[in-house]
Design a protein around this motif. Structure first.
Motif, PDB file in Angstrom:
ATOM      1  N   ARG A   1       0.929  -1.125  -0.207  1.00 55.26           N
ATOM      2  CA  ARG A   1      -0.161  -0.013   0.466  1.00 55.26           C
ATOM      3  C   ARG A   1       0.822   0.888   0.125  1.00 55.26           C
ATOM      4  O   ARG A   1       1.768   1.109   1.140  1.00 55.26           O
ATOM      5  N   LEU A   2       0.715   1.997  -0.867  1.00 55.45           N
ATOM      6  CA  LEU A   2       1.346   3.482  -0.566  1.00 55.45           C
ATOM      7  C   LEU A   2       1.441   4.191  -0.202  1.00 55.45           C
ATOM      8  O   LEU A   2      -0.241   4.364   0.315  1.00 55.45           O
ATOM      9  N   LEU A   3       2.287   5.019   0.648  1.00 57.87           N
ATOM     10  CA  LEU A   3       1.552   5.634   1.400  1.00 57.87           C
ATOM     11  C   LEU A   3       2.550   7.063   1.089  1.00 57.87           C
ATOM     12  O   LEU A   3       3.594   7.100   0.204  1.00 57.87           O
ATOM     13  N   PRO A   4       2.307   8.355   2.220  1.00 56.60           N
ATOM     14  CA  PRO A   4       3.070   9.556   1.785  1.00 56.60           C
ATOM     15  C   PRO A   4       4.554   9.695   2.058  1.00 56.60           C
ATOM     16  O   PRO A   4       4.333   8.575   2.398  1.00 56.60           O
ATOM     17  N   HIS A   5       4.607  10.762   1.442  1.00 61.11           N
ATOM     18  CA  HIS A   5       6.349  10.263   2.034  1.00 61.11           C
ATOM     19  C   HIS A   5       7.803   9.914   1.076  1.00 61.11           C
ATOM     20  O   HIS A   5       8.446   8.979   1.726  1.00 61.11           O
ATOM     21  N   VAL A   6       6.685   8.405   0.275  1.00 61.12           N
ATOM     22  CA  VAL A   6       7.353   7.988  -0.320  1.00 61.12           C
ATOM     23  C   VAL A   6       7.571   6.724   0.406  1.00 61.12           C
ATOM     24  O   VAL A   6       9.018   6.007   0.309  1.00 61.12           O
ATOM     25  N   GLN A   7       7.154   6.460   0.740  1.00 61.70           N
ATOM     26  CA  GLN A   7       6.497   4.897   1.860  1.00 61.70           C
ATOM     27  C   GLN A   7       5.800   3.862   1.724  1.00 61.70           C
ATOM     28  O   GLN A   7       4.942   4.254   0.720  1.00 61.70           O
ATOM     29  N   HIS A   8       6.112   3.230   2.020  1.00 58.29           N
ATOM     30  CA  HIS A   8       4.784   1.740   1.694  1.00 58.29           C
ATOM     31  C   HIS A   8       4.368   0.962   2.575  1.00 58.29           C
ATOM     32  O   HIS A   8       5.658   0.795   3.395  1.00 58.29           O
TER      33      HIS A   8
END
Length: 93
Positions: A36-43
């Motif tokens: 799941r893609l999260l904000p600030h280039v995190q997953h």
């Protein structure tokens, strides 16, 4: 109102040992992950699969039911490849 859902933890934990990234056996045999893609280039890793096709179908299902989130299929590989070197106490060949 966005749908809410609970992510189940699989108990798989990679960790750093010195400068090497250590993957568990289960992580090595299931390299395809749905994230799941999260904000600030995190997953966030949702689930692991042996086959890419299975991961793609699962991501497709998640996209259909959790429309407020973005999901992608990725290949999870170790950050450093294991090196094969002879033990330091062995005589040169």
């Amino acid at each position: 109102m966005p749908r809410s859902y609970q992510l189940l933890s699989t108990g798989l934990q990679s960790h750093l040992h010195g400068d090497k990234f250590i993957m568990t056996y289960r992580e090595r045999i299931t390299p395809w992950i749905v994230v799941r893609l999260l904000p600030h280039v995190q997953h966030l890793i949702i689930r692991r699969f042996h086959a890419r096709a299975n991961a793609q179908e699962y991501a497709k299902l998640l996209r259909r039911y959790a429309t407020d989130s973005e999901f992608e299929v990725m290949f999870d590989c170790p950050m450093t490849a294991p090196t094969l070197s002879p033990p330091s106490d062995s005589p040169p060949v």
